[in-house]
Design an enzyme around this catalytic site. Structure first.
Site, mmCIF file in Angstrom:
data_model
loop_
_atom_site.group_PDB
_atom_site.id
_atom_site.type_symbol
_atom_site.label_atom_id
_atom_site.label_comp_id
_atom_site.label_asym_id
_atom_site.label_seq_id
_atom_site.Cartn_x
_atom_site.Cartn_y
_atom_site.Cartn_z
ATOM 1 N N THR A 132 0.821 -1.207 0.000
ATOM 2 C CA THR A 132 0.000 0.000 0.000
ATOM 3 C C THR A 132 0.857 1.261 0.000
ATOM 4 O O THR A 132 1.994 1.246 0.507
ATOM 5 C CB THR A 132 -0.889 0.003 1.257
ATOM 6 O OG1 THR A 132 -1.524 1.269 1.385
ATOM 7 C CG2 THR A 132 -0.087 -0.250 2.530
ATOM 8 N N ASP A 133 0.286 2.361 -0.488
ATOM 9 C CA ASP A 133 1.003 3.649 -0.425
ATOM 10 C C ASP A 133 1.075 4.189 1.006
ATOM 11 O O ASP A 133 1.832 5.115 1.281
ATOM 12 C CB ASP A 133 0.347 4.679 -1.356
ATOM 13 C CG ASP A 133 -1.100 5.003 -1.029
ATOM 14 O OD1 ASP A 133 -1.660 4.398 -0.082
ATOM 15 O OD2 ASP A 133 -1.683 5.862 -1.727
ATOM 16 N N GLU A 134 0.278 3.602 1.917
ATOM 17 C CA GLU A 134 0.254 4.142 3.290
ATOM 18 C C GLU A 134 1.585 3.951 4.005
ATOM 19 O O GLU A 134 1.846 4.605 5.016
ATOM 20 C CB GLU A 134 -0.879 3.504 4.099
ATOM 21 C CG GLU A 134 -2.231 3.808 3.497
ATOM 22 C CD GLU A 134 -3.404 3.601 4.439
ATOM 23 O OE1 GLU A 134 -3.201 3.440 5.653
ATOM 24 O OE2 GLU A 134 -4.540 3.616 3.942
ATOM 25 N N TYR A 157 -2.006 -0.371 10.955
ATOM 26 C CA TYR A 157 -2.126 -1.046 9.656
ATOM 27 C C TYR A 157 -0.897 -0.764 8.790
ATOM 28 O O TYR A 157 -0.233 -1.691 8.296
ATOM 29 C CB TYR A 157 -3.401 -0.591 8.924
ATOM 30 C CG TYR A 157 -3.403 -0.936 7.438
ATOM 31 C CD1 TYR A 157 -3.486 -2.252 7.010
ATOM 32 C CD2 TYR A 157 -3.294 0.069 6.468
ATOM 33 C CE1 TYR A 157 -3.465 -2.575 5.648
ATOM 34 C CE2 TYR A 157 -3.275 -0.234 5.113
ATOM 35 C CZ TYR A 157 -3.358 -1.560 4.705
ATOM 36 O OH TYR A 157 -3.340 -1.869 3.362
ATOM 37 N N LYS A 161 2.070 -3.270 7.337
ATOM 38 C CA LYS A 161 2.362 -3.460 5.912
ATOM 39 C C LYS A 161 3.817 -3.068 5.614
ATOM 40 O O LYS A 161 4.506 -3.743 4.845
ATOM 41 C CB LYS A 161 1.398 -2.633 5.039
ATOM 42 C CG LYS A 161 -0.043 -3.105 5.044
ATOM 43 C CD LYS A 161 -0.250 -4.494 4.464
ATOM 44 C CE LYS A 161 -0.003 -4.574 2.977
ATOM 45 N NZ LYS A 161 -0.402 -5.905 2.430
HETATM 46 P P1 NAD Z 1 -9.779 -7.230 2.045
HETATM 47 O O1 NAD Z 1 -9.824 -6.942 3.510
HETATM 48 O O2 NAD Z 1 -10.958 -6.940 1.209
HETATM 49 O O3 NAD Z 1 -9.406 -8.762 1.826
HETATM 50 C C1 NAD Z 1 -8.415 -9.421 2.564
HETATM 51 C C2 NAD Z 1 -8.586 -10.907 2.348
HETATM 52 O O4 NAD Z 1 -7.559 -11.579 3.095
HETATM 53 C C3 NAD Z 1 -9.913 -11.455 2.853
HETATM 54 O O5 NAD Z 1 -10.473 -12.328 1.893
HETATM 55 C C4 NAD Z 1 -9.558 -12.206 4.120
HETATM 56 O O6 NAD Z 1 -10.422 -13.296 4.397
HETATM 57 C C5 NAD Z 1 -8.152 -12.659 3.805
HETATM 58 N N1 NAD Z 1 -7.370 -12.886 5.022
HETATM 59 C C6 NAD Z 1 -7.261 -12.078 6.101
HETATM 60 N N2 NAD Z 1 -6.489 -12.658 7.029
HETATM 61 C C7 NAD Z 1 -6.067 -13.844 6.519
HETATM 62 C C8 NAD Z 1 -5.232 -14.882 7.000
HETATM 63 N N3 NAD Z 1 -4.665 -14.810 8.216
HETATM 64 N N4 NAD Z 1 -4.996 -15.955 6.203
HETATM 65 C C9 NAD Z 1 -5.576 -16.033 4.975
HETATM 66 N N5 NAD Z 1 -6.394 -15.082 4.482
HETATM 67 C C10 NAD Z 1 -6.635 -13.992 5.235
HETATM 68 O O7 NAD Z 1 -8.484 -6.459 1.526
HETATM 69 P P2 NAD Z 1 -8.250 -5.711 0.132
HETATM 70 O O8 NAD Z 1 -8.728 -4.329 0.257
HETATM 71 O O9 NAD Z 1 -8.702 -6.563 -0.971
HETATM 72 O O10 NAD Z 1 -6.643 -5.663 0.141
HETATM 73 C C11 NAD Z 1 -5.884 -6.750 -0.393
HETATM 74 C C12 NAD Z 1 -4.415 -6.411 -0.287
HETATM 75 O O11 NAD Z 1 -4.131 -5.208 -1.011
HETATM 76 C C13 NAD Z 1 -3.945 -6.151 1.150
HETATM 77 O O12 NAD Z 1 -2.659 -6.696 1.278
HETATM 78 C C14 NAD Z 1 -3.923 -4.647 1.258
HETATM 79 O O13 NAD Z 1 -2.960 -4.225 2.204
HETATM 80 C C15 NAD Z 1 -3.526 -4.250 -0.149
HETATM 81 N N6 NAD Z 1 -3.990 -2.920 -0.602
HETATM 82 C C16 NAD Z 1 -5.307 -2.573 -0.483
HETATM 83 C C17 NAD Z 1 -5.724 -1.329 -0.979
HETATM 84 C C18 NAD Z 1 -7.172 -0.888 -0.913
HETATM 85 O O14 NAD Z 1 -7.463 0.248 -1.268
HETATM 86 N N7 NAD Z 1 -8.109 -1.734 -0.519
HETATM 87 C C19 NAD Z 1 -4.788 -0.469 -1.575
HETATM 88 C C20 NAD Z 1 -3.444 -0.876 -1.646
HETATM 89 C C21 NAD Z 1 -3.046 -2.114 -1.184
HETATM 90 O O1 DAU Z 2 -4.129 4.028 0.395
HETATM 91 C C1 DAU Z 2 -4.363 2.650 0.317
HETATM 92 C C2 DAU Z 2 -5.198 2.211 1.490
HETATM 93 O O2 DAU Z 2 -6.512 2.706 1.268
HETATM 94 C C3 DAU Z 2 -5.220 0.694 1.667
HETATM 95 O O3 DAU Z 2 -3.938 0.245 1.962
HETATM 96 C C4 DAU Z 2 -6.184 0.308 2.785
HETATM 97 O O4 DAU Z 2 -6.272 -1.106 2.870
HETATM 98 C C5 DAU Z 2 -7.551 0.864 2.457
HETATM 99 O O5 DAU Z 2 -8.446 0.583 3.517
HETATM 100 C C6 DAU Z 2 -7.481 2.381 2.239
HETATM 101 O O6 DAU Z 2 -7.199 3.073 3.480
HETATM 102 P P1 DAU Z 2 -7.972 4.425 3.875
HETATM 103 O O7 DAU Z 2 -7.905 4.582 5.330
HETATM 104 O O8 DAU Z 2 -7.516 5.554 3.022
HETATM 105 O O9 DAU Z 2 -9.480 4.020 3.368
HETATM 106 P P2 DAU Z 2 -10.919 4.235 4.034
HETATM 107 O O10 DAU Z 2 -11.917 3.848 2.993
HETATM 108 O O11 DAU Z 2 -11.006 3.624 5.378
HETATM 109 O O12 DAU Z 2 -10.975 5.819 4.225
HETATM 110 C C7 DAU Z 2 -10.840 6.716 3.118
HETATM 111 C C8 DAU Z 2 -10.879 8.131 3.697
HETATM 112 O O13 DAU Z 2 -12.228 8.375 4.167
HETATM 113 C C9 DAU Z 2 -9.971 8.356 4.881
HETATM 114 O O14 DAU Z 2 -9.465 9.685 4.837
HETATM 115 C C10 DAU Z 2 -10.894 8.199 6.101
HETATM 116 C C11 DAU Z 2 -12.222 8.710 5.563
HETATM 117 N N1 DAU Z 2 -13.418 8.064 6.158
HETATM 118 C C12 DAU Z 2 -13.489 6.708 6.139
HETATM 119 C C13 DAU Z 2 -14.566 6.031 6.678
HETATM 120 C C14 DAU Z 2 -14.633 4.524 6.682
HETATM 121 C C15 DAU Z 2 -14.456 8.821 6.674
HETATM 122 O O15 DAU Z 2 -14.405 10.067 6.663
HETATM 123 N N2 DAU Z 2 -15.524 8.171 7.189
HETATM 124 C C16 DAU Z 2 -15.637 6.804 7.244
HETATM 125 O O16 DAU Z 2 -16.652 6.263 7.757
#
Ligand code: NAD
Ligand code: DAU
Length: 350
Positions: A132-134, A157, A161
């Protein structure tokens, strides 16, 4: 060439898009989806491909080293695409240990298994870690994260990562494991669990529930359509250089409050409600602890070296996303129902 690909976390949001892409695009490869089916993992996400001959689902936990080793022994994977993680920042603030276990220990277990089963000289083997970019921390008003930006994770988180990224690089530098990494910005699209901003707010608008905006809604995120992320993963796996990191982003920065107002307008139109109906649900609430102000990715390396650019504009992507949730309200209902989660847990534990 036939491959044996382990995709971890394939029942989650991004993972299910990656599994679907690989199962459909590579019929001669075996795609094994290893997922613990936590609250975020859902086999409904993969209904359309679950009976394809090149697809297998295995319920398992990456924290369980014995299980990982047995699976490597059984399938002799040559490729790992590692997405399994605890992914929600708010949950990491409430319960950091789950993030340490899955994101750090789980990743190291997979690295150990790959190192144990893969023989030198490595040829077609690849360990692709999705991050992730975080990990780069928080930007001010100016600037972009590049692959050279120093790590500065600030939530449990992002710290977990960042730690996993360091372990992946350490296994490359110390043991020569053939790894690739990518760090992506915020994804949006279908099948995202309704705890993240966009699907949570869509679900709340449908049910006329308050929209909890953290702080003043001034934080900025860089949004990428999930299918563009899956396509980038496919490209980087095939053409990325070993040991390298690629940033993936949408060149699509939005202040939360502006994005929320745009979404409210789209929802009013789609639901045939009066303009302003959804905006009236906006409720400013206490800010997230340690809330990072701004994320924005410079995806120039990926564009220059591998020719990748996002294919879906934000307007198209957001509209498609809203349409998907509106035509899949049953999915929304089921993934938020405890009974459904319990059903799958029992079925795959027996
Ligand atoms: P998600 O939470 O939707 O899915 C995570 C999956 O991992 C789920 O299916 C869960 O059951 C599985 N999981 C969790 N713990 C596990 C374990 N101990 N063993 C096996 N499986 C397990 O997550 P996502 O948003 O699809 O993110 C997927 C990946 O991409 C993550 O590594 C996350 O850090 C990364 N990522 C997400 C975003 C985003 O915006 N969502 C952006 C950048 C990177
Ligand atoms: O940047 C990549 C990341 O983006 C991934 O690595 C993470 O897995 C993914 O969850 C996401 O993280 P964020 O914290 O940016 O996403 P989230 O959807 O939780 O929140 C987006 C923005 O909205 C953030 O500034 C917090 C705000 N927010 C979020 C929620 C859930 C609110 O204001 N209200 C809310 O209820």
């Amino acid at each position: 060439m036939s491959k044996k690909i382990l995709i971890t976390g394939g029942a989650g949001f991004i993972g299910s898009h990656v599994v679907r892409l690989f199962v459909n695009k590579y019929p001669d490869s075996t795609i094994v989806n290893l997922d613990a089916l936590t609250y975020a993992g859902n086999l409904l996400n993969l209904k359309d491909i679950e009976n394809k001959p090149n697809y297998r689902f295995v319920k398992g936990d990456i924290v369980n080293a014995d299980q990982i080793f047995s699976l490597f022994e059984e399938y002799q994977f040559d490729t790992v695409i590692h997405l399994a993680a605890e992914s929600h920042v708010d949950r990491s603030i409430a319960n950091p240990m789950e993030f340490v276990n899955t994101n750090v220990l789980g990743t190291v277990n997979l690295l150990n298994a790959a190192r144990h089963f893969w023989e030198k000289p490595y040829q077609k083997e690849r360990f692709y870690h999705i991050s992730t970019d975080e990990v780069y921390g928080s930007l001010g008003d100016e600037g972009l994260f590049t692959e050279e930006t120093s790590y500065d994770p600030r939530s449990p988180y992002s710290a977990s990562k960042a730690s996993s990224d360091h372990f992946v690089r350490a296994w490359h530098h110390t043991y020569g494991l053939p790894v690739i990494l990518s760090n992506c910005s915020n994804n949006y699209g279908s099948h995202q669990f309704p705890e993240k901003l966009i699907p949570l707010f869509i679900n709340n608008i449908i049910h006329k529930k308050p929209l909890p905006v953290y702080g003043k809604g001034e934080n900025v995120r860089d949004w990428l359509y999930v299918e563009d992320h899956a396509a980038a993963i496919d490209l980087i796996l095939k053409e990325g250089k070993l040991g390298e990191t690629y940033n993936i982003g949408g060149h699509n920065e939005w202040k939360n409050i502006d994005l929320i107002r745009l979404l409210c307008g789209i929802m009013d139109k789609k639901l045939g409600r009066d303009p302003g109906t959804s905006e009236a649900l906006i409720t400013f609430v206490k800010d997230r602890a340690g809330h990072d102000l701004r994320y924005a990715i410079d995806a120039g390396k990926l564009q220059r070296e591998l020719g990748w650019t996002p294919s879906v504009t934000f307007e198209e992507g957001l509209e498609k996303t809203v349409d998907w949730y509106l035509t899949n309200e049953e999915w929304l209902r089921q993934v938020t129902s405890g009974a459904y989660q319990e059903y799958y847990r029992k079925q795959y534990n027996s």
